[in-house]
Design a protein around this motif. Structure first.
Motif, PDB file in Angstrom:
ATOM      1  N   ARG A 180       0.840  -1.196   0.000  1.00 48.92           N
ATOM      2  CA  ARG A 180       0.000   0.000   0.000  1.00 48.92           C
ATOM      3  C   ARG A 180       0.878   1.249   0.000  1.00 48.92           C
ATOM      4  NH1 ARG A 180      -4.232  -2.388  -0.963  1.00 48.92           N
ATOM      5  NH2 ARG A 180      -5.582  -3.367   0.546  1.00 48.92           N
ATOM      6  N   LYS A 181       0.297   2.343  -0.476  1.00 46.41           N
ATOM      7  CA  LYS A 181       0.992   3.630  -0.457  1.00 46.41           C
ATOM      8  C   LYS A 181       1.129   4.097   0.991  1.00 46.41           C
ATOM      9  CE  LYS A 181       0.360   8.413  -1.857  1.00 46.41           C
ATOM     10  NZ  LYS A 181      -0.474   9.362  -2.588  1.00 46.41           N
ATOM     11  N   THR A 182       2.289   4.624   1.343  1.00 45.64           N
ATOM     12  CA  THR A 182       2.488   5.177   2.677  1.00 45.64           C
ATOM     13  C   THR A 182       1.779   6.523   2.745  1.00 45.64           C
ATOM     14  OG1 THR A 182       4.641   4.116   2.794  1.00 45.64           O
ATOM     15  CG2 THR A 182       4.204   5.830   4.391  1.00 45.64           C
ATOM     16  N   GLY A 183       0.925   6.684   3.741  1.00 49.11           N
ATOM     17  CA  GLY A 183       0.148   7.914   3.882  1.00 49.11           C
ATOM     18  C   GLY A 183       1.020   9.097   4.296  1.00 49.11           C
ATOM     19  N   LYS A 184       0.472  10.300   4.105  1.00 50.33           N
ATOM     20  CA  LYS A 184       1.223  11.521   4.437  1.00 50.33           C
ATOM     21  C   LYS A 184       1.544  11.587   5.925  1.00 50.33           C
ATOM     22  CE  LYS A 184      -1.090  13.998   0.781  1.00 50.33           C
ATOM     23  NZ  LYS A 184      -2.338  14.702   0.523  1.00 50.33           N
ATOM     24  N   SER A 185       0.600  11.144   6.745  1.00 50.27           N
ATOM     25  CA  SER A 185       0.794  11.191   8.188  1.00 50.27           C
ATOM     26  C   SER A 185       1.946  10.275   8.613  1.00 50.27           C
ATOM     27  CB  SER A 185      -0.488  10.791   8.894  1.00 50.27           C
ATOM     28  OG  SER A 185      -0.303  10.755  10.279  1.00 50.27           O
ATOM     29  N   LYS A 186       1.944   9.041   8.123  1.00 54.67           N
ATOM     30  CA  LYS A 186       3.009   8.087   8.466  1.00 54.67           C
ATOM     31  C   LYS A 186       4.362   8.588   7.980  1.00 54.67           C
ATOM     32  CE  LYS A 186       2.155   4.281  10.626  1.00 54.67           C
ATOM     33  NZ  LYS A 186       2.405   4.272  12.047  1.00 54.67           N
TER      34      LYS A 186
END
Length: 58
Positions: free
Chosen positions: A6-12
């Protein structure tokens, strides 16, 4: 070869990058002999004293 599922989210991503901002540069202290700024726990480059003893002859 390992590939992210999965794409790493901006928050992570930002949490991971924020860990590097916690490090700070070492502070300076005044030498008790000559009152010049020096790094802590090191011989003073100006007068050669460490823990109120002359360890480097100048």
């Amino acid at each position: 070869m390992a590939v992210p599922k999965r794409k790493t989210g901006k928050s992570k991503r930002n949490m991971r990058r924020a860990a590097n901002s916690k490090y700070t540069a070492p502070g300076f202290v005044k030498c008790p002999q000559c009152h010049e700024p020096k790094l802590p726990h090191r011989v003073c480059p100006e007068c050669g004293h460490y823990k109120n003893k002359e360890v480097v002859a100048q």
